[in-house]
Structures are given as C-alpha cells and as structure tokens.
Design a protein around this motif. Structure first.
Motif, PDB file in Angstrom:
ATOM      1  N   VAL A  97      47.239   0.788  78.335  1.00 39.07           N
ATOM      2  CA  VAL A  97      48.428   1.615  78.124  1.00 39.07           C
ATOM      3  C   VAL A  97      48.431   2.122  76.681  1.00 39.07           C
ATOM      4  N   THR A  99      51.112   3.541  73.828  1.00 38.36           N
ATOM      5  CA  THR A  99      52.540   3.614  73.530  1.00 38.36           C
ATOM      6  C   THR A  99      52.762   4.272  72.174  1.00 38.36           C
ATOM      7  N   ILE A 105      56.115   4.281  76.494  1.00 39.57           N
ATOM      8  CA  ILE A 105      54.822   4.532  77.123  1.00 39.57           C
ATOM      9  C   ILE A 105      54.478   6.011  77.042  1.00 39.57           C
ATOM     10  N   VAL A 108      49.694   5.702  80.972  1.00 37.96           N
ATOM     11  CA  VAL A 108      49.559   4.481  81.760  1.00 37.96           C
ATOM     12  C   VAL A 108      48.778   4.800  83.024  1.00 37.96           C
ATOM     13  N   PRO A 225      48.203  -3.002  74.837  1.00 38.33           N
ATOM     14  CA  PRO A 225      48.520  -1.586  74.633  1.00 38.33           C
ATOM     15  C   PRO A 225      47.976  -1.076  73.299  1.00 38.33           C
TER      16      PRO A 225
END
Length: 652
Positions: A97, A99, A105, A108, A225
C-alpha cells in the motif's frame, strides 16, 4: 388314606435310598461339559465389556447432544454455510500500500476475479465471443474472437469481474473458460497525485512515478505501507488553485509545488492536465515528441518540463551578488537605457529609466539592472553559482521522470549568457529546480534535495551550504518587499507574511527561437518570512489575457493570485495560525526600504560610465569575496541566448 408325596431329594421308587455319606461324594463331569461351561464364562465376560463400551459411547453421544442443544446451542449448518459464504476471504496482497504522510491510502491492491480461456478447448470462437458479450458488454466481439482463436493454451478475456459478472459467465456453461483470483491496483484519491504515483500496467508492474521507482520495495515488502511526504489535503488545494488559474486565463496547463524548506519534503506536487490512474498507461503515451508534450496529460510539468524561469531567477542573481560581496542593499545598478549586445537588445518592460537600488531591482523586476549585476559577478563565478544551486544537474527526487536542465556548457558560457541568465533567459530548468533553489535562499542557506518520502519527526535532513546566513536573511527581506510593494502583491495573505518573486518568460519553440504570444507565468515564494517553513511554486502554461487583467497575462495577474489562494487554504491545514495581533511588529522586523540609506563611513559607489553603443554598461568596481569551490559543472546542451523583454509590472 391319602398317600404322602415323596421328598424332593428322595430316591426314585424301586431304587434303594443312599446313605448321607454316599450322597456327599464328588460327581464326575464329562470333558465336553467343562468346555461348554468355560465358553459360557467367556461369553458372559465379553458381553459385560461390550455393554460397558456401548454405555460409554452412548454416554458421550448424550453429553454431546446436551452440550449442543442445552449447554451451548449450535447454529444450524445452513446458517453456518451462509455465514462462511458471506464472510470475505482474507486477502494477502502481492503489492504494498502507498499512503500519504497522514496514513491516507493513495494506492492499494484489491482482490478481483479474472476470466481466461484455453483456445484449444473452444470449438466455435465467434459464437462464444458473442455469448460472452451478452453478459460482458464492455468487451469487443472481434477482439474476444481473436483471443479465443489459435493454438494457445492461455488467453485473458477480462482482468476484473464483479461477482455478478462471474456468476453470469459461469451460467453460460461454456467449456474452455476459467476463473482465477487476481489483483487490481486501485487509487482511492482519483486523479490526485496521478503524476507522482505513476501507475502500473495490466500485470501490476510499476511503469512510472513512485510505482516504478519503488517497484521492488512494494513487491518484496508488501506488508509494510510506503509512506510518502505528500499531504492529500494540500494536494487537493494546490490542484484546485492551479486549475482555477488555468481556466480563468485559458491556459493549456500548469504546475504547483509546496515544499518544506527545512526538510526538503514535497507536501504537494501538481501537474495539469492530469489523468485517471485507473486507466492503464499505453506505451504510446510514454514516448511523445517535445512539441506534443504540453498537450499530453501524462506529461509531468513539475519535474520533466524545462522552461525559462524568467524573473524568478533574479532572486538567484541577487543572492550571488550579495554572497560574493558585489553589491550591498544600498548599492545598485543603472537601468536608464537599453543594453545592446551585437544584434540583441535588452530592455525593461515599463522600466523606471533610472539608477535602481538592489531592493528596487527586485521590486520593479528590472532586466537591465539584473543583467548589469550578473556581469558584475563575473561570467565564471556566475556559472559556478548556478551549478552550486543545483541548476546544472538532475535533482535527486524519487521519480524516474526527472529532466536535466538545459544550461550552456562552460566553453559556451559567454558574457551575453551571463547577462540573459541574470534575468532568467537563456537557461531552462524545471519548476522543481526553481522552488528547491529558493528554499535554500530562505532557510538559512542550506540546499537540500527534494524528497517524496516522509521523514520521521526530528530526523535531520542532509544538505550543503550554498549561501551565508546573512545573505539568506537579506533575501527574505527582499522577497517580502516584492510581495508588499512589487509585482507579487496578489500573493500576500494577511498574517502569513508571504515573500516571493513573479516571473514571466516567453516559451521556446521545438527548433529554437521564441514563440509569439506564448509564455510561462510563474510565482515562487515562501511563508512566513520571519521564520520560513514552506516554499511554494505556481505556474500557468500559455495564459491568455482577459478583461479582468486589463489585457495582461503576466505572472502578477496569473500566478501570484493562485499562490495566495493556495497559501490561504493550506496554511490552516498545516497547523499554521495567522499572526494578526503582531502584524506591524513582524512586518517591521522583515521589511526593507526601497532605497536603503548608506551606513555612515562607507565608501560611495563609483559612478558608472555610459557604455558605447553595442557594448554592455560597465559596472562600478566593488569589493568581492572569493566563493567556496563549486562542484564540477554538469555538461548539457547549450541554449542560444536570445534576450526578450519581460512583463513584470504589478497588477493595478
């Protein structure tokens, strides 16, 4: 007389009764009888064991029933099956992911169902394709027919199916069609940060932007992430302001950047027009000709577009002159007449036609005085300073798409180059170069490479000194003067003490030379000037005059108001409160007069002798200091000098 019945143990009639001793003697039992009795005993033991086992078994069953129906009633199997069918399966993404700095986000990977076929098992490709299009109308019959034909054993038909579409295809009952679990990259923020993220292809491979730069990192460490420095709120506000400026002045595009001057973090970067990241990037979009790039939505104006910076570069010229000791704030240069150099003529747009002090040179955006100031610095030192400020090489931002500035080579850098580059012509850099250099001018003199990765709180940002702290302090005052009394007045926001510089430059054509009535209007600045935290850059590509601007399409009318709109929106988002209670006190601490008084005891400037026709005016001799050794200049294509007039008056 009634006869008495015999006793039970009496001997039969006719047999003599035995004596008691005879009756007590052992009776012999035959061997078959003994065997029969042993078998009975074994059978009885087995029955007891079997009965005990059945007792335990039925006891367990009884306990289980009691537990399931009384102690802890269980749901019916049908309900359990329905619950399992509706419960989403846990998805282990194959790509990490992305961010923003606050955890929002940006990208994704979501699980999807793909439809593929084995063409060898398809008997009638045309008929199958037509049946598929009835339930999947987004497909093309001819293209599906081609994919279902041939000797291949695998061919994708659709990459992403909804559960309803999957059920519809399954209901067709066509042999040779199969489903597989796959992934689709989703971008919840839509077009926001499209050029930064870049996107992936149909197979999930990063092909541009952050997705390409960190492709291995996103694949090998999918559970963690990737946190960027971008703030989605800043990104949206920046995009909205640039979009409004483009629409108001009918431009073909624009760019906007917001950077932390202390860390180099890029909190917002916009290039317009942009594109929808949900559409896979086509190969022909990645290779476009230079003249077509300005109209391609996938072209990143902020890091790939190179433009002549115009008057925004006068900040660098002034900083170099101050740092080398060529000028002081009370000294200046003659701007009373044009400079003729061979076939070129340098002039001011509605100039003051007189000698200008250093603050006036920036406030009135004088090309003439800036050219004289650059010549006073010297050709070699001027180029060394530009290279030291990062204008001769690519920036180290985490994007594959980063252009190399177009700067004359050392052997091609002549006096005319120094003069034109002194006011922002004859050199082409990206908007990111401009805002990075200005960040160094206001943060105390430290040049830091811009970064798209979020830094941990308190993490030290590496950098190198390019100007002294004293020069940086003076530049903050001069930039504030441009906004309060010069061409950047529309960028001011009460309580945030904005400083900056406007710049309007004509665009160069694909074969050299300047394009008529095609210009770049830009504003670069920082805020708050008493303690700078953020630098901002706003640019509109090919703005057109309108009635509100009284026929002008210069940066003071186009870019400066957009920059003010951005600051007004993002400053509260970033936790900055306008300081309205100490307006006069703070303004006095960062102000500078247009014509500063000469301190007592300093030597007066040597009068400048008018230069003969065809030669640049000779600057006065002033003391200079030797700069630190500069890095080796980068080699790039030379840009032919062609000084043009520049509109830099403030809107009135």
């Amino acid at each position: 007389m009634i006869p008495i019945p015999p006793a039970p143990d009496a001997a039969p009639p006719g047999r003599p009764e035995l004596a008691d001793a005879a009756r007590n003697q052992v009776v012999k039992v035959t061997r078959p009888e003994l065997a029969r009795r042993a078998m009975l005993r074994r059978t009885r033991a087995r029955l007891v064991i079997a009965a005990g086992g059945f007792g335990v078994l039925f006891g367990g069953v009884a306990f289980g029933l009691a537990d399931a129906m009384v102690l802890d009633p269980a749901a019916p199997k049908r309900l359990q099956a329905m619950e399992q069918a509706t419960r989403p399966a846990e998805h282990q993404p194959q790509r990490g992911v992305i961010t923003d700095r606050n955890g929002e986000i940006l990208a994704v990977s979501l699980p999807v169902t793909a439809l593929y076929a084995n063409p060898r098992e398809i008997e009638n490709p045309d008929a199958v394709a037509r049946r598929l299009v009835t339930v999947l109308p987004q497909l093309d019959v001819e293209r599906v027919t081609a994919r279902l034909s041939g000797e291949r054993q695998f061919s994708y038909i659709a990459r992403s199916l909804t559960p309803r579409e999957q059920q519809a295809v399954n209901s067709l009952g066509i042999p040779g069609l199969y489903f597989e679990q796959s992934e689709r990259r989703a971008y919840p923020q839509g077009r926001s940060a499209a050029h930064l993220l870049g996107g992936v292809d149909v197979d999930g491979n990063g092909i541009a932007g952050v997705e390409r730069r960190f492709d291995q990192r996103l694949r090998n460490n999918a559970s963690e992430p990737l946190r960027l420095a971008i703030d989605v709120r800043v990104q949206l506000a920046l995009r909205d302001a640039v979009q409004r400026a483009i629409a108001e002045f009918n431009g073909i595009g624009g760019a906007g950047i917001l950077m932390d001057v202390q860390t180099g973090e890029v909190l917002g970067m916009v290039s317009l027009p942009d594109f929808d990241l949900s559409d896979p990037v086509r190969r022909d979009d990645l290779n476009v000709r230079r003249e077509e790039a300005g109209y391609n939505p996938r072209f990143n104006r902020a890091t790939v577009g190179v433009y002549e910076p115009g008057s925004t570069f006068k900040l660098l010229t002034a900083a170099a002159a101050l740092d080398y000791g060529v000028v002081n704030i009370w000294s200046g240069f003659d701007a009373s007449r044009p400079i003729r150099y061979g076939r070129f003529t340098i002039n001011d747009f509605r100039g003051k036609n007189r000698w200008l002090a250093l603050p006036e040179i920036l406030a009135y955006s004088s090309n003439l005085a800036s050219a004289h100031m650059a010549v006073a610095i010297g050709t070699q030192r001027h180029r060394e300073f530009m290279v030291r400020m990062g204008m001769g090489s690519r920036l180290g931002i985490e994007l594959p798409e980063a252009a190399l500035p177009l700067i004359p080579r050392p052997q091609d850098w002549r006096e005319i180059n120094t003069m034109t580059i002194g006011f922002g012509h004859g050199i082409s850099v990206t908007p990111l170069h401009v805002v990075t250099g200005v960040s160094a001018l206001v943060n105390g003199g430290i040049l830091r490479q811009p970064t798209l990765l979020a830094r941990a709180p308190g993490e030290a940002a590496e950098g190198r000194r390019v100007v002294s702290e004293r020069t940086s302090e003076t530049m903050r005052r001069l930039m504030r003067l441009v906004v309060t009394a010069g061409s950047g007045r529309s960028a001011d926001v009460p309580g945030y003490f904005v400083g900056g510089k406007t710049g309007t430059a004509q665009k160069t054509g694909p074969r050299g030379g300047y394009l008529e009535n095609k210009r770049i209007a830009a504003f670069v600045g920082a805020f708050p000037m008493q303690a700078p935290r953020y630098a901002i850059y706003v640019m509109v590509d090919e703005p057109k005059p309108n009635a509100r601007s009284h026929g002008y399409a210069t940066a003071g009318w186009v870019a400066a108001p957009a920059a003010g709109m951005v600051i007004r929106s993002v400053a509260p988002i970033l936790g900055m409160v306008p300081d309205t209670e100490r307006l006069e006190e703070i303004q006095a601490s960062i102000s500078i007069p247009m014509q500063p008084a000469r301190p007592a005891g300093t030597r007066a400037a040597t009068p400048r002798t008018p230069a003969p026709a065809g030669q640049p005016a000779a600057p006065a001799a002033t003391p200079v200091t030797t700069p630190a050794p500069a890095a080796a200049p980068a080699r790039s294509a030379a840009v032919p000098p062609a000084p043009q007039r520049e509109a830099s008056l403030a809107p009135r």
